[in-house]
Design a protein around this motif. Structure first.
Motif, PDB file in Angstrom:
ATOM      1  N   PHE A  55      -1.400   0.915  14.798  1.00  0.00           N
ATOM      2  CA  PHE A  55      -2.732   1.456  15.045  1.00  0.00           C
ATOM      3  C   PHE A  55      -2.707   1.835  16.274  1.00  0.00           C
ATOM      4  O   PHE A  55      -3.142   1.369  17.384  1.00  0.00           O
ATOM      5  CB  PHE A  55      -3.715   0.079  14.742  1.00  0.00           C
ATOM      6  CG  PHE A  55      -5.232   0.192  14.364  1.00  0.00           C
ATOM      7  CD1 PHE A  55      -5.508   1.972  14.628  1.00  0.00           C
ATOM      8  CD2 PHE A  55      -5.992  -0.526  13.742  1.00  0.00           C
ATOM      9  CE1 PHE A  55      -6.968   2.011  14.314  1.00  0.00           C
ATOM     10  CE2 PHE A  55      -7.415  -0.402  13.475  1.00  0.00           C
ATOM     11  CZ  PHE A  55      -7.829   0.890  13.719  1.00  0.00           C
TER      12      PHE A  55
ATOM     13  N   PHE B 112      -5.003   1.379  19.641  1.00  0.00           N
ATOM     14  CA  PHE B 112      -4.930   0.097  20.098  1.00  0.00           C
ATOM     15  C   PHE B 112      -3.605   0.089  20.792  1.00  0.00           C
ATOM     16  O   PHE B 112      -3.589  -1.013  21.579  1.00  0.00           O
ATOM     17  CB  PHE B 112      -5.364  -1.030  19.482  1.00  0.00           C
ATOM     18  CG  PHE B 112      -6.879  -0.810  18.779  1.00  0.00           C
ATOM     19  CD1 PHE B 112      -7.950  -1.104  19.658  1.00  0.00           C
ATOM     20  CD2 PHE B 112      -7.043  -0.480  17.635  1.00  0.00           C
ATOM     21  CE1 PHE B 112      -9.262  -0.809  19.325  1.00  0.00           C
ATOM     22  CE2 PHE B 112      -8.402  -0.354  17.045  1.00  0.00           C
ATOM     23  CZ  PHE B 112      -9.418  -0.470  18.003  1.00  0.00           C
TER      24      PHE B 112
ATOM     25  N   HIS C 108      -3.013  -6.741  17.299  1.00  0.00           N
ATOM     26  CA  HIS C 108      -3.995  -7.585  16.795  1.00  0.00           C
ATOM     27  C   HIS C 108      -5.073  -7.643  17.619  1.00  0.00           C
ATOM     28  O   HIS C 108      -6.420  -8.031  17.260  1.00  0.00           O
ATOM     29  CB  HIS C 108      -3.660  -8.653  16.003  1.00  0.00           C
ATOM     30  CG  HIS C 108      -2.706  -9.602  16.700  1.00  0.00           C
ATOM     31  ND1 HIS C 108      -1.465  -9.070  16.904  1.00  0.00           N
ATOM     32  CD2 HIS C 108      -2.796 -10.519  17.332  1.00  0.00           C
ATOM     33  CE1 HIS C 108      -0.938 -10.354  17.532  1.00  0.00           C
ATOM     34  NE2 HIS C 108      -1.758 -10.982  17.666  1.00  0.00           N
TER      35      HIS C 108
ATOM     36  N   ALA D 110      -7.428  -4.804  18.936  1.00  0.00           N
ATOM     37  CA  ALA D 110      -8.258  -4.303  17.742  1.00  0.00           C
ATOM     38  C   ALA D 110      -9.445  -5.221  17.548  1.00  0.00           C
ATOM     39  O   ALA D 110     -10.499  -4.396  17.026  1.00  0.00           O
ATOM     40  CB  ALA D 110      -7.397  -4.271  16.621  1.00  0.00           C
TER      41      ALA D 110
ATOM     42  N   LEU E 266     -13.106  -3.823  18.234  1.00  0.00           N
ATOM     43  CA  LEU E 266     -13.806  -2.563  17.628  1.00  0.00           C
ATOM     44  C   LEU E 266     -14.936  -3.078  16.809  1.00  0.00           C
ATOM     45  O   LEU E 266     -14.900  -4.072  16.029  1.00  0.00           O
ATOM     46  CB  LEU E 266     -12.716  -2.019  16.581  1.00  0.00           C
ATOM     47  CG  LEU E 266     -13.097  -1.172  15.460  1.00  0.00           C
ATOM     48  CD1 LEU E 266     -13.672   0.146  16.284  1.00  0.00           C
ATOM     49  CD2 LEU E 266     -12.519  -0.753  14.227  1.00  0.00           C
TER      50      LEU E 266
ATOM     51  N   ALA F 243     -10.979   1.555  22.113  1.00  0.00           N
ATOM     52  CA  ALA F 243      -9.598   1.955  21.729  1.00  0.00           C
ATOM     53  C   ALA F 243      -8.940   2.499  23.041  1.00  0.00           C
ATOM     54  O   ALA F 243      -8.828   3.916  23.028  1.00  0.00           O
ATOM     55  CB  ALA F 243      -9.802   2.868  20.701  1.00  0.00           C
TER      56      ALA F 243
ATOM     57  N   LYS G 163      -9.677  -6.036  11.441  1.00  0.00           N
ATOM     58  CA  LYS G 163      -9.772  -5.110  12.419  1.00  0.00           C
ATOM     59  C   LYS G 163      -8.384  -4.372  12.505  1.00  0.00           C
ATOM     60  O   LYS G 163      -8.202  -2.973  12.311  1.00  0.00           O
ATOM     61  CB  LYS G 163     -10.459  -5.333  13.529  1.00  0.00           C
ATOM     62  CG  LYS G 163     -11.871  -5.957  13.262  1.00  0.00           C
ATOM     63  CD  LYS G 163     -12.623  -6.093  14.742  1.00  0.00           C
ATOM     64  CE  LYS G 163     -13.931  -6.699  14.546  1.00  0.00           C
ATOM     65  NZ  LYS G 163     -14.779  -6.954  15.608  1.00  0.00           N
ATOM     66  N   GLN G 164      -7.258  -5.360  12.751  1.00  0.00           N
ATOM     67  CA  GLN G 164      -6.069  -4.673  13.079  1.00  0.00           C
ATOM     68  C   GLN G 164      -5.548  -3.946  11.664  1.00  0.00           C
ATOM     69  O   GLN G 164      -4.691  -2.960  11.999  1.00  0.00           O
ATOM     70  CB  GLN G 164      -5.021  -5.659  13.533  1.00  0.00           C
ATOM     71  CG  GLN G 164      -4.853  -6.851  12.400  1.00  0.00           C
ATOM     72  CD  GLN G 164      -5.525  -7.945  12.915  1.00  0.00           C
ATOM     73  OE1 GLN G 164      -7.092  -7.935  13.106  1.00  0.00           O
ATOM     74  NE2 GLN G 164      -5.343  -9.100  12.730  1.00  0.00           N
TER      75      GLN G 164
ATOM     76  N   SER H 111      -9.858   2.594   9.412  1.00  0.00           N
ATOM     77  CA  SER H 111     -11.199   2.854  10.135  1.00  0.00           C
ATOM     78  C   SER H 111     -11.727   3.892   9.933  1.00  0.00           C
ATOM     79  O   SER H 111     -11.926   4.640  10.971  1.00  0.00           O
ATOM     80  CB  SER H 111     -11.081   2.116  11.591  1.00  0.00           C
ATOM     81  OG  SER H 111     -10.477   0.969  11.558  1.00  0.00           O
TER      82      SER H 111
END
Ligand code: MTE
Length: 327
Positions: free
Chosen positions: A90, A93, A100, A103, A106, A187, A226-227, A247
């Motif tokens: 991701f 991030f 993790h 993230a 967010l 981010a 989220k992650q 996302s």
């Protein structure tokens, strides 16, 4: 670690054996934990803490678990949730796997998704209103990264085809383009100006209408973390993982083939089609086998990641693209 020739290239440019393996990472964690240093040495809260925070903020929690659709099953067992929560790509991030913690910054409510382009009537819809309109189900899917690691997970969500029907695209729509949020205040990766933010991915209308194309809103019987791409991400299990954008804030129906995030950076390595094929190597490593993230076993890669029955017909008229279909 940076690539010699071009520092904007992703970590995928590193053969796997040169990267810190996740088992080395996890061993380091347990060693540090054993020494009673976890809070100090790793600025990482206990895993469940991070996940619980993600759920607190999520009003969709009561929707899960949803019924499993038994048409989508696996031969091998599901990858433990813990691995999935701590080993992610991701780039918003960070350009490494342990994002993790970052993230969790967010904000996932309110979360609006614009549906626009070649549609009868463009609209913007909040994620909770969208969830009310879509038939949610659970499916067990394979997940295969272009880096050659793989997992298997229980995703919850809905078939993209239902959203397409709701959007009412016009006959001009040939592709569906997806876009991720853009907000450098949450981010930090998006401050790296050499990446072409926001993250963009796209598929053809035919691919969008295929029954396998799934919008993920949950995983492991809970809202998706989220992650992993809360509150909504794509899952295209027959393609390399970079196509499964996280996302999502915008879905556009367009006439011309969009250029995706990684394609802009290295189009000959991460192309538009990216269908899994053991016989078509990445320009710098083989795709003949994949590494199961839990056991470390090397498993032979299957054409279309084992989903040929559902998707091979999408490509019968595109064979002139040759290897481009698989990269
Ligand atoms: N989506 C966004 N917005 N940003 C990303 O960096 N990485 C992709 C894809 N979707 C990425 C993304 C890549 S390379 C992979 S392999 C998968 O997400 C990883 O999903 P996972 O972390 O849930 O395993």
């Amino acid at each position: 670690m940076k690539h010699k020739r071009n520092f904007i290239k992703p970590s995928w440019h590193m053969p796997e054996h040169l990267a810190t393996s996740e088992s080395a990472f996890l061993n380091r964690r347990s060693l540090i934990k054993g020494l009673g240093l976890s809070g100090i040495a790793l600025a990482t809260p206990p895993l469940l803490g991070g996940n619980a925070r993600a759920q607190e903020a999520d009003p969709s929690a009561s929707l899960y678990p949803v019924d499993r659709n038994e048409a989508f099953t696996l031969e091998r067992k599901i990858t433990p949730e813990k691995l999935n929560l701590t080993y992610n790509n991701f780039y918003e991030f960070g350009s490494h796997k342990q994002i993790h913690e970052a993230a969790q910054a967010l904000p996932i409510r309110p979360w609006e998704i614009a549906i626009d382009g070649e549609v009868e009537k463009p609209l913007t819809i909040g994620i909770d209103d969208l969830l009310k309109k879509m038939p949610l189900e659970e499916r067990l899917y394979r997940h295969r990264c272009v880096e050659a690691w793989s997992m298997r997970l229980p995703w919850s969500g809905f078939e993209l085809s239902h959203l397409v029907q709701m959007a009412k695209p016009t006959s001009k729509a040939k592709y569906v383009r997806f876009e991720t949020f853009q907000d450098t205040s949450v981010a930090p990766g998006q401050k790296q100006f050499w990446y072409p933010w926001p993250y963009v991915e796209a598929i053809t209308m035919e691919e969008a209408m295929n029954e396998l194309t799934f919008m993920v809103t949950g995983a492991y019987g809970k809202p998706v973390s989220k992650q992993m791409g809360a509150p909504v991400r794509l899952a295209l299990p027959w393609k390399y993982g970079f196509k499964s954008i996280k996302s999502i804030t915008r879905i556009s129906f367009v006439e011309k083939q969009p250029v995706s995030f990684w394609e802009k950076l290295a189009e000959n390595e991460y192309g538009f089609w990216a269908n899994v094929n053991p016989e078509v190597a990445h320009p710098r490593w083989s795709q003949a086998t994949e590494r199961d993230l839990e056991s470390g076993d090397r498993i032979p890669t299957e054409l279309y990641n084992g989903y040929g029955e559902q998707v091979a017909s999408l490509y019968t008229d595109k064979q002139d693209l040759g290897d481009r279909l698989y990269r």
